[in-house]
Structure formats: C-alpha cells, structure tokens
Design a protein around this motif. Sequence first.
Motif, PDB file in Angstrom:
ATOM      1  N   ASP A 240       0.838  -1.206   0.000  1.00 56.52           N
ATOM      2  CA  ASP A 240       0.000   0.000   0.000  1.00 56.52           C
ATOM      3  C   ASP A 240       0.870   1.252   0.000  1.00 56.52           C
ATOM      4  O   ASP A 240       1.945   1.280   0.607  1.00 56.52           O
ATOM      5  CB  ASP A 240      -0.912   0.025   1.229  1.00 56.52           C
ATOM      6  N   ALA A 241       0.380   2.296  -0.655  1.00 60.02           N
ATOM      7  CA  ALA A 241       1.068   3.592  -0.634  1.00 60.02           C
ATOM      8  C   ALA A 241       0.981   4.197   0.758  1.00 60.02           C
ATOM      9  O   ALA A 241      -0.010   4.014   1.473  1.00 60.02           O
ATOM     10  CB  ALA A 241       0.448   4.533  -1.655  1.00 60.02           C
ATOM     11  N   ARG A 242       1.994   4.933   1.147  1.00 67.32           N
ATOM     12  CA  ARG A 242       2.034   5.572   2.462  1.00 67.32           C
ATOM     13  C   ARG A 242       1.770   7.068   2.388  1.00 67.32           C
ATOM     14  O   ARG A 242       1.804   7.743   3.405  1.00 67.32           O
ATOM     15  CB  ARG A 242       3.388   5.294   3.130  1.00 67.32           C
ATOM     16  N   VAL A 243       1.524   7.569   1.180  1.00 69.94           N
ATOM     17  CA  VAL A 243       1.235   8.988   0.969  1.00 69.94           C
ATOM     18  C   VAL A 243       0.004   9.061   0.073  1.00 69.94           C
ATOM     19  O   VAL A 243      -0.139   8.244  -0.843  1.00 69.94           O
ATOM     20  CB  VAL A 243       2.433   9.706   0.309  1.00 69.94           C
ATOM     21  N   PRO A 244      -0.910  10.005   0.310  1.00 71.51           N
ATOM     22  CA  PRO A 244      -2.096  10.116  -0.555  1.00 71.51           C
ATOM     23  C   PRO A 244      -1.733  10.168  -2.032  1.00 71.51           C
ATOM     24  O   PRO A 244      -0.693  10.711  -2.418  1.00 71.51           O
ATOM     25  CB  PRO A 244      -2.743  11.424  -0.082  1.00 71.51           C
ATOM     26  N   ALA A 245      -2.596   9.592  -2.867  1.00 64.71           N
ATOM     27  CA  ALA A 245      -2.337   9.503  -4.308  1.00 64.71           C
ATOM     28  C   ALA A 245      -2.249  10.891  -4.938  1.00 64.71           C
ATOM     29  O   ALA A 245      -2.852  11.855  -4.457  1.00 64.71           O
ATOM     30  CB  ALA A 245      -3.424   8.693  -4.985  1.00 64.71           C
ATOM     31  N   SER A 246      -1.501  10.983  -6.033  1.00 64.54           N
ATOM     32  CA  SER A 246      -1.384  12.222  -6.792  1.00 64.54           C
ATOM     33  C   SER A 246      -2.345  12.190  -7.972  1.00 64.54           C
ATOM     34  O   SER A 246      -2.531  11.149  -8.601  1.00 64.54           O
ATOM     35  CB  SER A 246       0.047  12.395  -7.324  1.00 64.54           C
ATOM     36  N   PRO A 247      -2.953  13.331  -8.312  1.00 68.86           N
ATOM     37  CA  PRO A 247      -3.895  13.390  -9.444  1.00 68.86           C
ATOM     38  C   PRO A 247      -3.167  13.490 -10.779  1.00 68.86           C
ATOM     39  O   PRO A 247      -3.211  14.522 -11.456  1.00 68.86           O
ATOM     40  CB  PRO A 247      -4.707  14.649  -9.141  1.00 68.86           C
ATOM     41  N   VAL A 248      -2.460  12.405 -11.165  1.00 72.44           N
ATOM     42  CA  VAL A 248      -1.696  12.392 -12.409  1.00 72.44           C
ATOM     43  C   VAL A 248      -2.417  11.491 -13.402  1.00 72.44           C
ATOM     44  O   VAL A 248      -2.646  10.312 -13.114  1.00 72.44           O
ATOM     45  CB  VAL A 248      -0.261  11.885 -12.180  1.00 72.44           C
ATOM     46  N   PRO A 249      -2.817  11.989 -14.570  1.00 69.74           N
ATOM     47  CA  PRO A 249      -3.491  11.141 -15.567  1.00 69.74           C
ATOM     48  C   PRO A 249      -2.664   9.917 -15.922  1.00 69.74           C
ATOM     49  O   PRO A 249      -1.432   9.972 -15.965  1.00 69.74           O
ATOM     50  CB  PRO A 249      -3.658  12.081 -16.772  1.00 69.74           C
ATOM     51  N   GLY A 250      -3.355   8.815 -16.209  1.00 68.83           N
ATOM     52  CA  GLY A 250      -2.670   7.554 -16.465  1.00 68.83           C
ATOM     53  C   GLY A 250      -1.800   7.549 -17.703  1.00 68.83           C
ATOM     54  O   GLY A 250      -0.872   6.757 -17.808  1.00 68.83           O
ATOM     55  N   ASP A 251      -2.097   8.429 -18.691  1.00 70.82           N
ATOM     56  CA  ASP A 251      -1.314   8.439 -19.922  1.00 70.82           C
ATOM     57  C   ASP A 251      -0.164   9.446 -19.876  1.00 70.82           C
ATOM     58  O   ASP A 251       0.476   9.725 -20.897  1.00 70.82           O
ATOM     59  CB  ASP A 251      -2.221   8.737 -21.118  1.00 70.82           C
ATOM     60  N   THR A 252       0.132   9.994 -18.694  1.00 72.07           N
ATOM     61  CA  THR A 252       1.237  10.946 -18.556  1.00 72.07           C
ATOM     62  C   THR A 252       2.572  10.229 -18.768  1.00 72.07           C
ATOM     63  O   THR A 252       2.778   9.140 -18.231  1.00 72.07           O
ATOM     64  CB  THR A 252       1.231  11.571 -17.149  1.00 72.07           C
ATOM     65  N   PRO A 253       3.496  10.784 -19.578  1.00 78.94           N
ATOM     66  CA  PRO A 253       4.821  10.167 -19.728  1.00 78.94           C
ATOM     67  C   PRO A 253       5.465   9.925 -18.368  1.00 78.94           C
ATOM     68  O   PRO A 253       5.291  10.728 -17.439  1.00 78.94           O
ATOM     69  CB  PRO A 253       5.601  11.205 -20.543  1.00 78.94           C
ATOM     70  N   TRP A 254       6.224   8.838 -18.262  1.00 78.39           N
ATOM     71  CA  TRP A 254       6.693   8.434 -16.944  1.00 78.39           C
ATOM     72  C   TRP A 254       7.558   9.499 -16.284  1.00 78.39           C
ATOM     73  O   TRP A 254       7.481   9.680 -15.059  1.00 78.39           O
ATOM     74  CB  TRP A 254       7.438   7.105 -17.012  1.00 78.39           C
ATOM     75  N   GLU A 255       8.383  10.230 -17.075  1.00 80.33           N
ATOM     76  CA  GLU A 255       9.213  11.265 -16.458  1.00 80.33           C
ATOM     77  C   GLU A 255       8.357  12.349 -15.807  1.00 80.33           C
ATOM     78  O   GLU A 255       8.640  12.781 -14.685  1.00 80.33           O
ATOM     79  CB  GLU A 255      10.143  11.907 -17.498  1.00 80.33           C
ATOM     80  N   ASP A 256       7.318  12.771 -16.521  1.00 85.84           N
ATOM     81  CA  ASP A 256       6.441  13.809 -15.975  1.00 85.84           C
ATOM     82  C   ASP A 256       5.661  13.289 -14.769  1.00 85.84           C
ATOM     83  O   ASP A 256       5.478  14.000 -13.772  1.00 85.84           O
ATOM     84  CB  ASP A 256       5.467  14.303 -17.054  1.00 85.84           C
ATOM     85  N   ALA A 257       5.195  12.044 -14.880  1.00 85.79           N
ATOM     86  CA  ALA A 257       4.460  11.456 -13.760  1.00 85.79           C
ATOM     87  C   ALA A 257       5.359  11.325 -12.535  1.00 85.79           C
ATOM     88  O   ALA A 257       4.933  11.611 -11.397  1.00 85.79           O
ATOM     89  CB  ALA A 257       3.903  10.093 -14.160  1.00 85.79           C
ATOM     90  N   TRP A 258       6.600  10.920 -12.769  1.00 90.78           N
ATOM     91  CA  TRP A 258       7.526  10.763 -11.655  1.00 90.78           C
ATOM     92  C   TRP A 258       7.840  12.109 -11.013  1.00 90.78           C
ATOM     93  O   TRP A 258       7.855  12.242  -9.784  1.00 90.78           O
ATOM     94  CB  TRP A 258       8.807  10.090 -12.130  1.00 90.78           C
ATOM     95  N   ASN A 259       8.098  13.130 -11.809  1.00 87.10           N
ATOM     96  CA  ASN A 259       8.397  14.447 -11.259  1.00 87.10           C
ATOM     97  C   ASN A 259       7.230  14.983 -10.446  1.00 87.10           C
ATOM     98  O   ASN A 259       7.413  15.566  -9.366  1.00 87.10           O
ATOM     99  CB  ASN A 259       8.746  15.420 -12.393  1.00 87.10           C
TER     100      ASN A 259
END
Length: 339
Positions: A141-160
């Motif tokens: 389980d995640a230990r921090v609330p989820a981020s509102p990042v769209p699923g099709d976001t490139p991984w670098e942008d999603a990671w940042n």
Amino acid sequence: MATDHDGVRELLAAWAVGALLPGDEKAVPLHLAECESCAAEAERLRETVRLLGGPASGPRLNGAGGAAGGVLAAALRARPRVARVAPHAAPYAAAVAGLQALVREMEGRWATPVVHDWNAHATVAHLLAADEPLALRLGLDARVPASPVPGDTPWEDAWNARTADVIAHELTRAPEDTVAAWAAQAAELLATPEALDSVRAAHATTLMGLRLPVADHFLVRAFETWIHTDDLGRALGLPVPPPPEEHLGLLVRLAVRVLQLALSSAPPVLLAMAGAEPDAQWVLGSEDEPVQAELVLDPVDFCLLLGGRYEPDAVPRGATGDEGAVQRVLQTAAAMSWL
C-alpha cells in the motif's frame, strides 16, 4: 551465533569495526584462523575502516571512532537479525541500514541543504517516493495520498509530479515521521516474496522507464538509496563508505547493462573498472565496428557519474583512443540520471 562460512562472511564488516554481537565475537576469529579467503577479506575490510577514520589498531571500537567508522558500525548494528534476503536484495538491505544509521546523526540538522533544491528532510521524502513504484508493483500500500496524475502521462512527468507531491506532503510532517514511513516501506519491500526468493524476482516489469527483472529493480533501489545517503553524508560532513565490494559489483554490472542499451549504435569503446577483477570490462557500442577507444573508471566514480554526481569532464578517468567516442560514453552515462 554464526558458525557457517556464509554466515561468518556476512559478519566480516561488523568484525572490522568492532560491531559484532556477543555471540559472534568468538566464532568469527576461530573461522578466520581456518579460512584463508575470509581472513584476506577481513584484513581488507579492516584496512578500509582504518583509512576511513575508524579504529586504527585492532577490530574493537573503543570510544568514539571516526565519522565514517561510526556510521558504518551503527549501520551494521541496525541490520535486522532475521531471515536473510536473496542476494539480489542484499545491496538494498545494506543501503537501507546505512541510511538508517545516518539519520540518527541528523537531529537539529534537517534543514541542511543537500542536493537539487532539497534539504535533508526532503531528500528522505524523495526516497519514500522513489521506493513507492516497486512497492506498489509488489502489492504494498502507498504511504502517501495519491497524486492526481493522468494515467497516460509520460513516466518522467508522472515521476516528477509524484515526487514533488510526496515531498510537499512530508514537509508538513515531522522529519521523524517521514523517516518512519520510509523505513517501514523499505522493511515491507524486504519482506516481500520477491526479496526473499530469486525465482519470484525473475519476472520482468517496467518501472521508471526501465523494463527489468524485479531483482534488478531491487538493485536500482539500492543504487539510489546509497547515492542519496552519500548526498546526505557530504552535506553533513559525515563520510559514507561505498557499498561493499560484492554489492558494488552488482550495481556496476546493472549500470553497464543499461548503458549498453543506450549506446547500442555508438562507436564502440572498451570500458574497464579500475582495481576490479579482470573480467570487469565491457565493449559499449556497435557490434559492427572495431573498438575506437578504451576508458578506465573507478567503480565508485562510475556509479556516481550515472547518479548525476559527476560532470562528464570532471570524472577521474584513464582514456586512450578516440576522445569523441569516450565523451559520448561519459555524456550518455551522466544524462541517464533521474536521481
């Protein structure tokens, strides 16, 4: 108490800094008297500790040693005395223990600038975020609330975006809470079946833009944890020893495999690790051309280069042949860092 060869070998670093548990203090010297290979490794480790400012005469720690020796000793004492993880997860377990030891030195110093625009608190928060993709993939389980990042976001942008959100969240909490969350997530990772069983860790998955076996993703986690522990140590003036030679070799080989993919069509360069075993050399680049140059790097410097801690022109090296081909290897390695 450790009596078998493998069990004693895992305790040699603890012996070198005088951090053995009472039950092992007699067993280890007895084994060293009979085993030539372990005796040689123990002497190498003791000399390393001496050079790093640890105990200079004998393996016992009497009073306060140097900073590096003290951090290493604390890390070894903190090592869980539980069922051993598989070899691919051992470097991550060791890196986690090292950081756990270092954070004990941070009281009142959490605002110290470390790397990028992060202070010490934010650096640990970043590691909480960085371990999360593997944790989630392995069913934790995640230990921090989820981020509102769209699923099709490139991984670098999603990671940042995710690491920025995690850092922002953790900076609203006490540093001790962030450390506890990171340590708990790391402990859960090391308790997964994939950390304990090499067969379970052999399946490939894509994380952070890399499709690798899960076993290799544990090595990536070890690599990043050590790099940021070193960042913290430098910022605080506490030298952090590099990974043990066996672990460092695993990290170097993984880094070389990833670098080979990025240089598959480049003019070939023979890369060798200084001071390593004779087979620690690889041809990076096209298979259709003769080798254009030779490049020799220290294995720690090589890892720091891939971690973005050296500029390509600044990393110590030995090189012959086509300088352009050498520079292409160095620049590609440095550009691969997302740490």
